[in-house]
Enzyme design. Structure first.
Site, mmCIF file in Angstrom:
data_model
loop_
_atom_site.group_PDB
_atom_site.id
_atom_site.type_symbol
_atom_site.label_atom_id
_atom_site.label_comp_id
_atom_site.label_asym_id
_atom_site.label_seq_id
_atom_site.Cartn_x
_atom_site.Cartn_y
_atom_site.Cartn_z
ATOM 1 N N GLU A 143 0.844 -1.204 0.000
ATOM 2 C CA GLU A 143 0.000 0.000 0.000
ATOM 3 C C GLU A 143 0.881 1.257 0.000
ATOM 4 O OE1 GLU A 143 -3.068 -0.523 -0.591
ATOM 5 O OE2 GLU A 143 -3.540 -2.506 0.224
ATOM 6 N N ILE A 156 -8.110 9.098 0.439
ATOM 7 C CA ILE A 156 -8.003 7.782 1.088
ATOM 8 C C ILE A 156 -9.345 7.346 1.646
ATOM 9 C CG2 ILE A 156 -6.874 6.397 2.875
ATOM 10 C CD1 ILE A 156 -4.462 8.145 2.690
ATOM 11 N N TYR A 206 -15.032 -0.093 -5.114
ATOM 12 C CA TYR A 206 -14.154 0.260 -6.226
ATOM 13 C C TYR A 206 -14.409 -0.697 -7.382
ATOM 14 C CZ TYR A 206 -11.700 3.381 -3.080
ATOM 15 O OH TYR A 206 -11.406 4.406 -2.209
#
Ligand SMILES: Nc1ncnc2c1ncn2[C@@H]1O[C@H](COP(=O)(O)OP(=O)(O)O)[C@@H](O)[C@H]1O
Ligand SMILES: Cc1cn([C@H]2C[C@H](O)[C@@H](COP(=O)(O)O)O2)c(=O)[nH]c1=O
Length: 217
Positions: free
Chosen positions: A87, A170, A187
């Site tokens: 990440e 975020i 998403y």
């Protein structure tokens, strides 16, 4: 010579799986590594893959200093041969600079994994700095696909099933595998054309099912 590697791909392209495999292969040869991540879907201090594997990791807060962490560990007598950083799109530019310094000055390999662009198709800060500094940049070979069958290159965010282009950068979430009831925030990976047109799988389906206009005359 140690190197700074950056592995990138859209969401759901296998980055975390590769991070775990990379760690496994290096550890199996007796090398000593440290695992880092931030904002993983599985929770704090966890590196998780959709294939079900998870590994304990150090959570990288925005004020975490990689250089201090490594120097302190080495001074305390620990050995570090490599670092796995998942990440990495969420890391700050300063943190990526620290990782480059760790590679150059301490000869520790760094393997960073992350998506390039956010839901608005703007580069994440951490990824932009990785593109600028990495010795090697690798695009994941397993291609995530848009609903149309083309290679997915973009990450779309949906709110209650509708694609959005405004909001916080975020927001932790998962790819919505065409759930019957869309998640509040989810998403979807799309090709550029369909990202530009905001044409998600659900919208494309709705458009194709819309009744044909009646012919005149
Ligand atoms: N049930 C499944 N069977 C086989 N492969 C799967 C399955 N679920 C997920 N995958 C694979 O896992 C990949 C996602 O892995 P992951 O490491 O979580 O991705 P990323 O970190 O890039 O978001 C998918 O592209 C797919 O290849
Ligand atoms: C596009 C985009 C993604 N995120 C979040 C959503 C997920 O929690 C991670 C990506 O994880 P993956 O392992 O690559 O699937 O990032 C975000 O916060 N903002 C965005 O714009």
């Amino acid at each position: 010579m140690a190197e700074l590697h950056f592995f990138t791909g859209t969401m759901d392209s296998g980055k975390s799986t590769l991070a775990l495999q990379t760690n496994h292969n290096h550890a199996a040869r007796g090398r000593v590594g440290r695992i880092f991540t931030t904002h993983d879907r599985a929770g704090e201090a966890t590196l998780s893959s959709r294939l079900g594997l998870t590994l304990e990791a150090t959570e990288v807060a925005s004020d975490f200093d990689f250089w201090n962490y490594v120097v302190r560990s080495l001074t305390a007598g620990s050995r570090i041969d490599y670092m796995i950083c998942d990440e990495a799109q969420f890391y700050t530019r300063e943190q990526i600079d620290q990782l480059a310094k760790v590679v150059d000055e301490l000869q520790i390999d760094v393997f960073a994994f992350g998506i390039l662009t956010d839901f608005r198709s703007n580069l994440f800060a951490g990824s932009a700095r990785l593109v600028e500094l990495a010795d090697r940049m690798n695009v994941l070979q397993v291609e995530a696909l848009c609903w149309c069958g083309k290679r997915a290159t973009h990450n779309a965010r949906t709110e209650n099933g509708v694609m959005v282009v405004e909001g916080d950068v975020i927001v932790v979430g998962d790819v919505d595998e065409m759930d019957a009831v869309p998640a509040d925030v989810a998403y979807e990976v799309l090709c550029r054309q369909h990202h530009r047109r905001r044409l998600t799988a659900a919208r494309a389906k709705a458009v194709s099912l819309a009744p044909e206009p009646l012919p005149f005359g």
